[in-house]
Design a protein around this motif. Structure first.
Motif, PDB file in Angstrom:
ATOM      1  N   SER A  76     142.266 -43.568  44.936  1.00 51.10           N
ATOM      2  CA  SER A  76     142.971 -42.809  43.903  1.00 51.10           C
ATOM      3  C   SER A  76     143.674 -41.630  44.554  1.00 51.10           C
ATOM      4  O   SER A  76     143.227 -41.123  45.583  1.00 51.10           O
ATOM      5  CB  SER A  76     141.992 -42.311  42.838  1.00 51.10           C
ATOM      6  OG  SER A  76     141.064 -41.416  43.413  1.00 51.10           O
ATOM      7  N   THR A  85     144.841 -44.143  34.229  1.00 53.10           N
ATOM      8  CA  THR A  85     143.668 -44.097  33.359  1.00 53.10           C
ATOM      9  C   THR A  85     143.934 -44.795  32.024  1.00 53.10           C
ATOM     10  O   THR A  85     144.944 -44.529  31.377  1.00 53.10           O
ATOM     11  CB  THR A  85     143.252 -42.637  33.095  1.00 53.10           C
ATOM     12  OG1 THR A  85     142.793 -42.079  34.319  1.00 53.10           O
ATOM     13  CG2 THR A  85     142.129 -42.557  32.073  1.00 53.10           C
ATOM     14  N   GLY A 131     139.663 -39.035  30.012  1.00 53.99           N
ATOM     15  CA  GLY A 131     140.787 -39.057  30.944  1.00 53.99           C
ATOM     16  C   GLY A 131     140.593 -38.112  32.100  1.00 53.99           C
ATOM     17  O   GLY A 131     141.450 -37.982  32.944  1.00 53.99           O
ATOM     18  N   SER A 132     139.438 -37.448  32.143  1.00 51.21           N
ATOM     19  CA  SER A 132     139.186 -36.549  33.262  1.00 51.21           C
ATOM     20  C   SER A 132     137.742 -36.716  33.686  1.00 51.21           C
ATOM     21  O   SER A 132     136.945 -37.384  33.052  1.00 51.21           O
ATOM     22  CB  SER A 132     139.449 -35.101  32.853  1.00 51.21           C
ATOM     23  OG  SER A 132     138.500 -34.714  31.896  1.00 51.21           O
ATOM     24  N   ASN A 139     138.128 -50.225  33.108  1.00 54.98           N
ATOM     25  CA  ASN A 139     137.296 -49.008  33.125  1.00 54.98           C
ATOM     26  C   ASN A 139     137.895 -47.923  34.021  1.00 54.98           C
ATOM     27  O   ASN A 139     137.151 -47.192  34.689  1.00 54.98           O
ATOM     28  CB  ASN A 139     135.875 -49.319  33.593  1.00 54.98           C
ATOM     29  CG  ASN A 139     135.200 -50.377  32.746  1.00 54.98           C
ATOM     30  OD1 ASN A 139     135.382 -50.398  31.529  1.00 54.98           O
ATOM     31  ND2 ASN A 139     134.453 -51.261  33.371  1.00 54.98           N
ATOM     32  N   GLY A 159     134.767 -49.363  41.856  1.00 51.43           N
ATOM     33  CA  GLY A 159     135.287 -48.267  42.673  1.00 51.43           C
ATOM     34  C   GLY A 159     134.779 -46.926  42.197  1.00 51.43           C
ATOM     35  O   GLY A 159     134.423 -46.764  41.032  1.00 51.43           O
ATOM     36  N   LEU A 187     140.044 -41.642  35.656  1.00 51.68           N
ATOM     37  CA  LEU A 187     140.351 -40.771  36.788  1.00 51.68           C
ATOM     38  C   LEU A 187     140.679 -39.372  36.303  1.00 51.68           C
ATOM     39  O   LEU A 187     140.928 -39.156  35.106  1.00 51.68           O
ATOM     40  CB  LEU A 187     141.558 -41.313  37.567  1.00 51.68           C
ATOM     41  CG  LEU A 187     141.430 -42.714  38.162  1.00 51.68           C
ATOM     42  CD1 LEU A 187     142.778 -43.178  38.702  1.00 51.68           C
ATOM     43  CD2 LEU A 187     140.384 -42.730  39.265  1.00 51.68           C
ATOM     44  N   ASP A 188     140.703 -38.420  37.219  1.00 52.81           N
ATOM     45  CA  ASP A 188     141.142 -37.075  36.868  1.00 52.81           C
ATOM     46  C   ASP A 188     142.587 -37.133  36.379  1.00 52.81           C
ATOM     47  O   ASP A 188     143.336 -38.049  36.744  1.00 52.81           O
ATOM     48  CB  ASP A 188     141.077 -36.156  38.099  1.00 52.81           C
ATOM     49  CG  ASP A 188     139.641 -35.799  38.438  1.00 52.81           C
ATOM     50  OD1 ASP A 188     138.770 -36.029  37.588  1.00 52.81           O
ATOM     51  OD2 ASP A 188     139.407 -35.304  39.549  1.00 52.81           O
ATOM     52  N   ILE A 248     135.686 -55.539  41.776  1.00 57.50           N
ATOM     53  CA  ILE A 248     135.254 -54.565  42.775  1.00 57.50           C
ATOM     54  C   ILE A 248     135.013 -53.220  42.081  1.00 57.50           C
ATOM     55  O   ILE A 248     135.955 -52.608  41.579  1.00 57.50           O
ATOM     56  CB  ILE A 248     136.349 -54.376  43.867  1.00 57.50           C
ATOM     57  CG1 ILE A 248     136.740 -55.722  44.500  1.00 57.50           C
ATOM     58  CG2 ILE A 248     135.910 -53.352  44.889  1.00 57.50           C
ATOM     59  CD1 ILE A 248     135.734 -56.287  45.451  1.00 57.50           C
ATOM     60  N   VAL A 295     131.359 -37.405  32.549  1.00 62.10           N
ATOM     61  CA  VAL A 295     131.742 -38.777  32.922  1.00 62.10           C
ATOM     62  C   VAL A 295     132.251 -38.785  34.351  1.00 62.10           C
ATOM     63  O   VAL A 295     133.203 -38.081  34.679  1.00 62.10           O
ATOM     64  CB  VAL A 295     132.845 -39.303  31.974  1.00 62.10           C
ATOM     65  CG1 VAL A 295     133.292 -40.697  32.420  1.00 62.10           C
ATOM     66  CG2 VAL A 295     132.345 -39.323  30.559  1.00 62.10           C
ATOM     67  N   GLU A 296     131.575 -39.506  35.224  1.00 64.72           N
ATOM     68  CA  GLU A 296     132.033 -39.615  36.609  1.00 64.72           C
ATOM     69  C   GLU A 296     133.262 -40.515  36.643  1.00 64.72           C
ATOM     70  O   GLU A 296     133.302 -41.535  35.971  1.00 64.72           O
ATOM     71  CB  GLU A 296     130.938 -40.218  37.487  1.00 64.72           C
ATOM     72  CG  GLU A 296     129.669 -39.378  37.567  1.00 64.72           C
ATOM     73  CD  GLU A 296     129.865 -38.057  38.284  1.00 64.72           C
ATOM     74  OE1 GLU A 296     130.885 -37.911  38.976  1.00 64.72           O
ATOM     75  OE2 GLU A 296     129.010 -37.170  38.134  1.00 64.72           O
ATOM     76  N   SER A 297     134.252 -40.108  37.429  1.00 62.97           N
ATOM     77  CA  SER A 297     135.457 -40.924  37.476  1.00 62.97           C
ATOM     78  C   SER A 297     135.199 -42.174  38.314  1.00 62.97           C
ATOM     79  O   SER A 297     134.479 -42.134  39.295  1.00 62.97           O
ATOM     80  CB  SER A 297     136.616 -40.109  38.046  1.00 62.97           C
ATOM     81  OG  SER A 297     136.226 -39.453  39.210  1.00 62.97           O
ATOM     82  N   GLY A 298     135.771 -43.270  37.893  1.00 66.53           N
ATOM     83  CA  GLY A 298     135.585 -44.531  38.596  1.00 66.53           C
ATOM     84  C   GLY A 298     136.471 -45.603  38.005  1.00 66.53           C
ATOM     85  O   GLY A 298     137.295 -45.332  37.128  1.00 66.53           O
ATOM     86  N   TYR A 299     136.288 -46.839  38.462  1.00 69.56           N
ATOM     87  CA  TYR A 299     137.152 -47.934  38.018  1.00 69.56           C
ATOM     88  C   TYR A 299     136.604 -49.259  38.519  1.00 69.56           C
ATOM     89  O   TYR A 299     135.687 -49.282  39.353  1.00 69.56           O
ATOM     90  CB  TYR A 299     138.572 -47.729  38.581  1.00 69.56           C
ATOM     91  CG  TYR A 299     138.584 -47.415  40.043  1.00 69.56           C
ATOM     92  CD1 TYR A 299     138.521 -48.421  40.989  1.00 69.56           C
ATOM     93  CD2 TYR A 299     138.618 -46.087  40.483  1.00 69.56           C
ATOM     94  CE1 TYR A 299     138.509 -48.130  42.336  1.00 69.56           C
ATOM     95  CE2 TYR A 299     138.593 -45.779  41.842  1.00 69.56           C
ATOM     96  CZ  TYR A 299     138.537 -46.803  42.760  1.00 69.56           C
ATOM     97  OH  TYR A 299     138.508 -46.529  44.105  1.00 69.56           O
ATOM     98  N   THR A 300     137.118 -50.343  38.011  1.00 69.48           N
ATOM     99  CA  THR A 300     136.820 -51.671  38.523  1.00 69.48           C
ATOM    100  C   THR A 300     138.142 -52.389  38.748  1.00 69.48           C
ATOM    101  O   THR A 300     138.968 -52.447  37.840  1.00 69.48           O
ATOM    102  CB  THR A 300     135.974 -52.476  37.511  1.00 69.48           C
ATOM    103  OG1 THR A 300     134.790 -51.733  37.208  1.00 69.48           O
ATOM    104  CG2 THR A 300     135.576 -53.816  38.084  1.00 69.48           C
ATOM    105  N   VAL A 301     138.343 -52.897  39.944  1.00 71.56           N
ATOM    106  CA  VAL A 301     139.586 -53.621  40.265  1.00 71.56           C
ATOM    107  C   VAL A 301     139.258 -55.104  40.427  1.00 71.56           C
ATOM    108  O   VAL A 301     138.254 -55.455  41.059  1.00 71.56           O
ATOM    109  CB  VAL A 301     140.226 -53.076  41.560  1.00 71.56           C
ATOM    110  CG1 VAL A 301     141.379 -53.957  42.009  1.00 71.56           C
ATOM    111  CG2 VAL A 301     140.714 -51.653  41.341  1.00 71.56           C
TER     112      VAL A 301
END
Lengths: 166, 170
Positions: free
Chosen positions: A162, A127, B43-44, A64, B75, A67-68, B73, A38-44
């Motif tokens: 991050s 996370t 979580g990783s 979503n 990220g 993160l590490d 957005i 799973v690639e780390s990412g997010y939506t803000v």
């Protein structure tokens, strides 16, 4: 009658054995696994627009967030792309302008901190959380004064990154 | 007497069949549900998940929920690219439900622009991009992805964001 009972009991035993065989076969198949990184990412989520006549603050959300471990997601005001002069945010209407004070707070309490005291950070996420674990609300208050009538507008740019918590 | 015994015997057999069917069904359902549980523990950056969880993740990524009145957005913590070539497989998108158009620009940490997208409408997605120059292999920390947002109706500039990420060029 005894023959009938014996036949019935035999059927029960046979069904039990077949079931045990099916379960055993499933146990063997359960060892197969699929792997995926799973690639780390997010939506803000940032406010599209804000009318200060109706609401004096904007809230920041995230979804979503993956993160590490021990990393946090920071949302800051991007001072280089936002209309700032002498630590005040400016709303413009042609050559007219209204300076605004910015303060950082939280939807959970009434605390208001000058943004420069939080190093421009307006929200911190971790996370799995959609609500900020720190801050999350940006208050924008026009300075008192006599201003020419009209619509004053401005845009705020946010910097998102991050990093490991201190 | 014989009839009573026959009824009791039949009832016993039916009960046993129902119980075993329930056991098999329960076992099967438990197996299926246990495969999607790890998704809740992501979580990783290197987590093992099942195929079912993968499908769920893909769904949540491409059509992110957009809260009313907000701009979503996307990220990235890390983006990987191949060195010595212009064409790259990178996913950039404007989440469906956004009220604005995106213009996405990518910069190296030294400020050099390496990519500028066309206008991305809400729901539009790029899976491959062409850089303006080839990259040397290495790790570029604090590379920038700038999201400039414009109103769909008036093209007026809206609030925007800059995402800092680590660019890994292999």
């Amino acid at each position: 009658m005894k023959k009938l009972l014996c036949t019935l009991l035999s059927i029960v035993v046979l069904v039990s054995c077949m079931t045990a065989h099916v379960l055993a076969a499933n146990e063997t198949e359960a060892s197969t696994s699929v792997q995926y990184t799973v690639e780390s990412g997010y939506t803000v989520s940032i406010p599209a627009t804000l009318s200060l006549n109706n609401t004096g603050y904007m809230d920041i959300y995230a979804s979503n967030v993956s993160l590490d471990q021990n990393k946090k997601l920071y949302v800051k005001i991007d001072k280089s792309k936002t209309s700032f002069t002498y630590d005040q945010f400016y709303l413009m209407n042609g050559s007219n302008y209204i300076p605004c004070d910015l303060k950082v707070g939280s939807p959970l309490n009434d605390e208001k901190i000058p943004y420069y005291d939080t190093d421009y950070v307006v929200a911190i996420f971790e996370t799995g959380y959609t609500e900020p674990t720190q801050y999350g609300r940006l208050y924008i208050t026009p300075s008192n004064g006599a201003y020419e009538a009209g619509t004053y507008s401005g845009t705020i740019y946010f910097e998102i990154y991050s990093g490991y918590s201190a | 007497m014989k009839t009573q015994l026959l009824i009791i015997g039949t009832a016993v057999v039916l009960t046993v069949i129902v119980v075993f069917t329930a056991v098999i069904l329960g076992y099967t359902l438990d197996k299926n549900s246990s495969t999607s549980t790890p998704m809740l523990q992501i979580g990783s950056s290197s987590t093992e998940v099942s195929g079912d969880s993968l499908k769920a993740l893909e769904g949540s990524g491409s059509v992110a929920e957009v809260l009313p009145g907000t701009i979503s957005i996307p990220g990235y913590d890390t983006i990987k690219m191949a060195g010595g070539q212009l064409d790259q497989t990178v996913r950039l998108y404007n989440p469906a439900g956004n009220v604005c158009l995106f213009l996405v620009t990518m910069y190296l940490p030294d400020g050099k622009e390496i990519y500028r997208s066309d206008i991305l409408r809400p729901g539009e997605e790029l899976n491959s991009i062409r850089l303006t120059s080839e990259l040397d292999p290495g790790t570029y920390k604090d590379a920038l992805l700038v999201y400039s947002c414009f109103s769909k109706d008036t093209l007026q500039s809206m609030n925007g964001a800059t995402v800092k990420f680590t660019l890994e060029v292999i």
